[in-house]
Design a protein around this motif. Structure first.
Motif, mmCIF file in Angstrom:
data_model
loop_
_atom_site.group_PDB
_atom_site.id
_atom_site.type_symbol
_atom_site.label_atom_id
_atom_site.label_comp_id
_atom_site.label_asym_id
_atom_site.label_seq_id
_atom_site.Cartn_x
_atom_site.Cartn_y
_atom_site.Cartn_z
ATOM 1 N N ARG A 1 -0.772 16.290 6.969
ATOM 2 C CA ARG A 1 -1.456 16.126 5.561
ATOM 3 C C ARG A 1 -0.816 17.029 4.569
ATOM 4 N NH1 ARG A 1 -4.434 18.942 2.892
ATOM 5 N NH2 ARG A 1 -5.183 16.905 1.597
ATOM 6 N N GLN A 2 -0.107 18.009 4.965
ATOM 7 C CA GLN A 2 0.777 19.002 4.062
ATOM 8 C C GLN A 2 1.698 18.579 3.450
ATOM 9 O OE1 GLN A 2 -0.457 22.454 6.838
ATOM 10 N NE2 GLN A 2 -0.692 23.452 4.952
ATOM 11 N N LEU A 3 2.243 17.544 4.167
ATOM 12 C CA LEU A 3 3.504 16.706 3.617
ATOM 13 C C LEU A 3 3.135 15.435 3.140
ATOM 14 C CD1 LEU A 3 6.537 17.630 5.733
ATOM 15 C CD2 LEU A 3 6.148 18.494 3.345
ATOM 16 N N SER A 4 3.067 15.200 1.705
ATOM 17 C CA SER A 4 2.572 13.996 1.516
ATOM 18 C C SER A 4 3.858 13.373 0.889
ATOM 19 C CB SER A 4 1.645 13.963 0.249
ATOM 20 O OG SER A 4 0.629 14.713 0.544
ATOM 21 N N LEU A 5 3.851 12.035 0.705
ATOM 22 C CA LEU A 5 4.867 11.264 0.449
ATOM 23 C C LEU A 5 4.741 10.382 -0.884
ATOM 24 C CD1 LEU A 5 5.727 10.218 4.179
ATOM 25 C CD2 LEU A 5 6.894 11.953 2.887
ATOM 26 N N GLN B 1 -0.237 11.593 3.801
ATOM 27 C CA GLN B 1 -0.796 10.900 2.831
ATOM 28 C C GLN B 1 0.093 10.123 1.726
ATOM 29 O OE1 GLN B 1 -4.095 13.137 1.141
ATOM 30 N NE2 GLN B 1 -5.368 12.191 2.767
ATOM 31 N N PHE B 2 -0.015 9.170 1.296
ATOM 32 C CA PHE B 2 0.831 8.571 0.565
ATOM 33 C C PHE B 2 0.345 8.386 -1.080
ATOM 34 C CE2 PHE B 2 2.562 6.788 4.137
ATOM 35 C CZ PHE B 2 3.658 6.964 4.020
ATOM 36 N N TYR B 3 1.225 8.814 -1.938
ATOM 37 C CA TYR B 3 0.992 8.336 -3.306
ATOM 38 C C TYR B 3 1.814 7.532 -3.862
ATOM 39 C CZ TYR B 3 -0.835 13.446 -3.096
ATOM 40 O OH TYR B 3 -1.063 14.845 -2.939
ATOM 41 N N LEU B 4 1.269 6.756 -4.680
ATOM 42 C CA LEU B 4 1.920 5.551 -5.386
ATOM 43 C C LEU B 4 2.105 6.124 -6.845
ATOM 44 C CD1 LEU B 4 3.085 2.492 -5.162
ATOM 45 C CD2 LEU B 4 1.122 1.869 -6.204
ATOM 46 N N ASP B 5 3.540 6.305 -6.917
ATOM 47 C CA ASP B 5 4.092 6.967 -8.131
ATOM 48 C C ASP B 5 4.234 6.107 -9.512
ATOM 49 O OD1 ASP B 5 5.164 9.130 -9.530
ATOM 50 O OD2 ASP B 5 6.782 9.567 -8.234
ATOM 51 N N ASP B 6 4.141 6.343 -10.516
ATOM 52 C CA ASP B 6 4.647 5.689 -11.651
ATOM 53 C C ASP B 6 3.888 4.460 -12.007
ATOM 54 O OD1 ASP B 6 6.943 7.372 -12.087
ATOM 55 O OD2 ASP B 6 8.112 6.298 -10.654
ATOM 56 N N PHE B 7 2.298 4.703 -11.391
ATOM 57 C CA PHE B 7 1.766 3.513 -11.694
ATOM 58 C C PHE B 7 1.399 2.955 -13.012
ATOM 59 C CE2 PHE B 7 -2.119 0.872 -11.499
ATOM 60 C CZ PHE B 7 -2.028 0.201 -10.540
ATOM 61 N N GLY B 8 1.746 1.637 -13.003
ATOM 62 C CA GLY B 8 1.625 0.869 -14.303
ATOM 63 C C GLY B 8 3.061 0.680 -14.926
ATOM 64 N N THR B 9 4.111 1.162 -14.307
ATOM 65 C CA THR B 9 5.404 0.863 -14.991
ATOM 66 C C THR B 9 6.232 -0.174 -14.312
ATOM 67 O OG1 THR B 9 6.301 2.289 -13.726
ATOM 68 C CG2 THR B 9 5.536 3.193 -15.863
ATOM 69 N N GLY B 10 5.774 -0.523 -13.017
ATOM 70 C CA GLY B 10 6.675 -1.284 -12.327
ATOM 71 C C GLY B 10 5.812 -2.866 -11.803
ATOM 72 N N HIS B 11 5.907 -2.909 -10.503
ATOM 73 C CA HIS B 11 5.364 -4.189 -10.041
ATOM 74 C C HIS B 11 3.725 -4.074 -9.763
ATOM 75 C CE1 HIS B 11 9.453 -5.653 -9.334
ATOM 76 N NE2 HIS B 11 9.384 -4.202 -9.090
ATOM 77 N N MET C 1 -1.842 -1.592 1.444
ATOM 78 C CA MET C 1 -1.132 -0.373 1.762
ATOM 79 C C MET C 1 -1.922 0.801 2.052
ATOM 80 S SD MET C 1 2.422 -0.719 -0.374
ATOM 81 C CE MET C 1 1.960 -0.252 -1.842
ATOM 82 N N PRO C 2 -1.454 1.825 2.802
ATOM 83 C CA PRO C 2 -2.255 2.940 3.194
ATOM 84 C C PRO C 2 -1.894 3.971 1.905
ATOM 85 C CG PRO C 2 -0.342 2.896 4.624
ATOM 86 C CD PRO C 2 -0.240 1.670 4.036
ATOM 87 N N VAL C 3 -2.312 3.793 1.088
ATOM 88 C CA VAL C 3 -2.016 4.580 -0.213
ATOM 89 C C VAL C 3 -3.268 5.411 -0.350
ATOM 90 C CG1 VAL C 3 -1.791 4.687 -2.771
ATOM 91 C CG2 VAL C 3 -0.582 3.193 -1.396
ATOM 92 N N HIS C 4 -3.096 6.448 -0.495
ATOM 93 C CA HIS C 4 -4.403 7.518 -0.624
ATOM 94 C C HIS C 4 -4.722 7.848 -2.225
ATOM 95 C CE1 HIS C 4 -3.144 8.376 3.489
ATOM 96 N NE2 HIS C 4 -4.503 8.227 3.586
ATOM 97 N N ARG C 5 -3.521 8.029 -2.875
ATOM 98 C CA ARG C 5 -3.536 8.406 -4.406
ATOM 99 C C ARG C 5 -2.729 7.665 -5.040
ATOM 100 N NH1 ARG C 5 -3.842 14.988 -3.448
ATOM 101 N NH2 ARG C 5 -6.160 15.263 -2.817
ATOM 102 N N VAL C 6 -3.133 7.581 -6.534
ATOM 103 C CA VAL C 6 -2.062 6.680 -7.308
ATOM 104 C C VAL C 6 -1.867 7.515 -8.518
ATOM 105 C CG1 VAL C 6 -2.188 4.573 -9.009
ATOM 106 C CG2 VAL C 6 -3.209 4.498 -6.586
#
Ligand code: C2E
Ligand code: MG
Ligand code: MG
Ligand code: MG
Length: 290
Positions: free
Chosen positions: A144-148, A174-184, A193-198
Motif C-alpha cells: 500500500r506504500q506504492l500506489s498506482l 491501491q489504485f487512483y483514477l487520475d484526471d477524473f472528469g476529462t476522459g471516458h 474496478m478496484p479503484v480506491h481513490r478518484v
C-alpha cells in the motif's frame, strides 16, 4: 491563379508535415538515447489531508531535460514513448527510482504512500508486476506504500489488464483514477474496478470560486464519486479559497501548488514531516447559489 494558390497551399502543407515528422523522429531518437541512459529524474508532489494538515503521501512525476536543451514536459514526451511501445520501461524505472530515493524514508513511515503513474499495458505485464515485487522486497515496503495512478483518458479495456489490476489490488496496491472528469467518465466501469481513490481533475478545481458559492457540476461530481464509495483527491489546488471550497464539502485529500510544488526527493523529505496549510472551513450556512 486559383490552381496556383492550391498548389502553393499543398506544397506548404507538405513542407509543414515533413517538418513535423522530422521533429517527431528527432524526439524519438533523443528519447531512445534517454531510455538507454536512464536520463530521467523524479519530482515528488505532496498529497495532504487539508483538514488536519498532514502530508499523507506524494505523487512521483517524471522529468526529462535533454542534454542540449530545455526541460520537455511529460505531457509531450510520455505519449511519444507510448507510441514507441516502451512505456513499460519508464514505469519500471519510476518504481525503481522511488525505491532508490525514498526506500528508507518509506520504511520509517508505514502509513505513507507514493503514487506512480502507470499505463493500462503495465497491468498485464509480468515484467511490471515483478518490478513492483522487487522494489517492495528490496526496501522492505508494504504494497500500500506504492500506489498506482491510471488516467481516465486511457481506459482499462482488456481482460488481461483488468485481471492484472485485480491481482495487484489483491496484493495490497491501491489504485487512483487520475484526471477524473476529462476522459471516458464511465461510472459503470469505475464501479467494476478496484479503484480506491478518484482524483478530480484540476479543471474542476479551476472552476470553483469562493468557498460559499455553489458550483452544481463540481458538487454533483463529488456526490457521484462518493456514492461509489471512493475517496476523493482534488488536484490543482492553487489558492486557499479553492481549498476552503472543497473542505467545506467534506474533501480532505488535496494536491496542488498551494500545498506544495513538485520537488526533488532531497527537498521533499524534510517537507513531508512538517504541517501543511490547513483549509479554513467556513460555516456551511454561508453556501449560496452562484
Ligand atoms: P497528472 O498525473 O495528472 O499529474 C499532475 C500534473 O499537474 C503534474 O504535471 C503537476 O506538476 C501538475 N500540477 C500539480 N499541481 C498543480 C497546480 O496546482 N496547478 C497546475 N496548473 N498544475 C499542477 P506534470 O508533472 O507536467 O505531469 C503531467 C502529466 O504527465 C501527468 O499528469 C501524468 O499524466 C504524466 N506523467 C508524469 N509523470 C509520469 C510518469 O512517471 N509516467 C507516466 N506514464 N506519466 C507521467
Ligand atoms: Mg497522476
Ligand atoms: Mg492527476
Ligand atoms: Mg492530470
Amino acid at each position: 491563379a486559383a490552381a496556383l494558390a492550391g498548389a502553393l497551399a499543398a506544397a506548404l502543407l507538405a513542407a509543414g508535415w515533413r517538418a513535423r515528422r522530422f521533429r517527431a523522429t528527432a524526439l524519438d531518437r533523443r528519447l531512445t538515447e534517454a531510455l538507454r541512459e536512464r536520463a530521467f529524474t523524479l519530482h515528488y508532489q505532496p498529497i495532504a489531508d487539508c483538514i488536519d494538515g498532514r502530508v499523507v503521501g506524494a505523487e512521483a512525476l517524471i522529468r526529462w531535460t535533454p542534454r542540449d536543451g530545455k526541460p520537455v514536459p511529460p505531457d509531450v514526451f510520455i505519449p511519444v514513448i507510448e507510441a514507441m511501445g516502451r512505456i513499460g520501461e519508464v514505469s519500471c524505472f519510476v518504481v525503481e527510482q522511488v525505491g532508490r530515493e525514498l526506500g528508507g524514508f518509506l520504511r520509517d513511515r508505514p502509513g505513507f504512500s507514493i503514487s506512480v503513474n502507470v499505463h493500462p499495458a503495465d497491468l498485464a505485464s509480468q515484467t511490471f508486476h515483478a518490478c513492483l515485487r522487487t522494489c517492495l522486497e528490496r526496501h522492505g515496503l508494504a504494497p500500500r506504500q506504492l500506489s498506482l495512478e491510471l488516467t481516465e483518458r486511457q481506459p482499462v479495456t482488456l481482460d488481461a489488464e483488468l485481471d492484472g489490476m485485480q491481482r495487484l489490488a489483491a496484493r495490497g496496491h491501491q489504485f487512483y483514477l487520475d484526471d477524473f472528469g476529462t476522459g471516458h467518465s464511465n461510472i459503470v466501469r469505475l464501479d467494476a474496478m478496484p479503484v480506491h481513490r478518484v482524483k478530480l481533475d484540476r479543471h474542476f478545481t479551476a472552476s470553483v470560486g469562493a468557498a460559499g458559492a455553489r458550483n452544481p457540476i463540481v458538487e454533483s461530481t463529488l456526490e457521484m464519486i462518493r456514492e461509489t464509495g471512493r475517496d476523493v483527491v482534488v488536484e490543482g489546488i492553487e489558492t486557499s479559497d479553492q481549498a476552503s471550497y472543497f473542505a467545506l464539502r467534506g474533501v480532505r485529500l488535496m494536491q496542488g501548488w498551494w500545498i506544495g510544488r513538485p520537488v526533488p526527493a532531497a527537498q521533499f523529505m524534510p517537507l513531508a514531516d512538517r504541517p501543511t496549510p490547513v483549509a479554513t472551513v467556513p460555516d456551511a450556512a454561508t453556501v449560496t447559489a452562484a
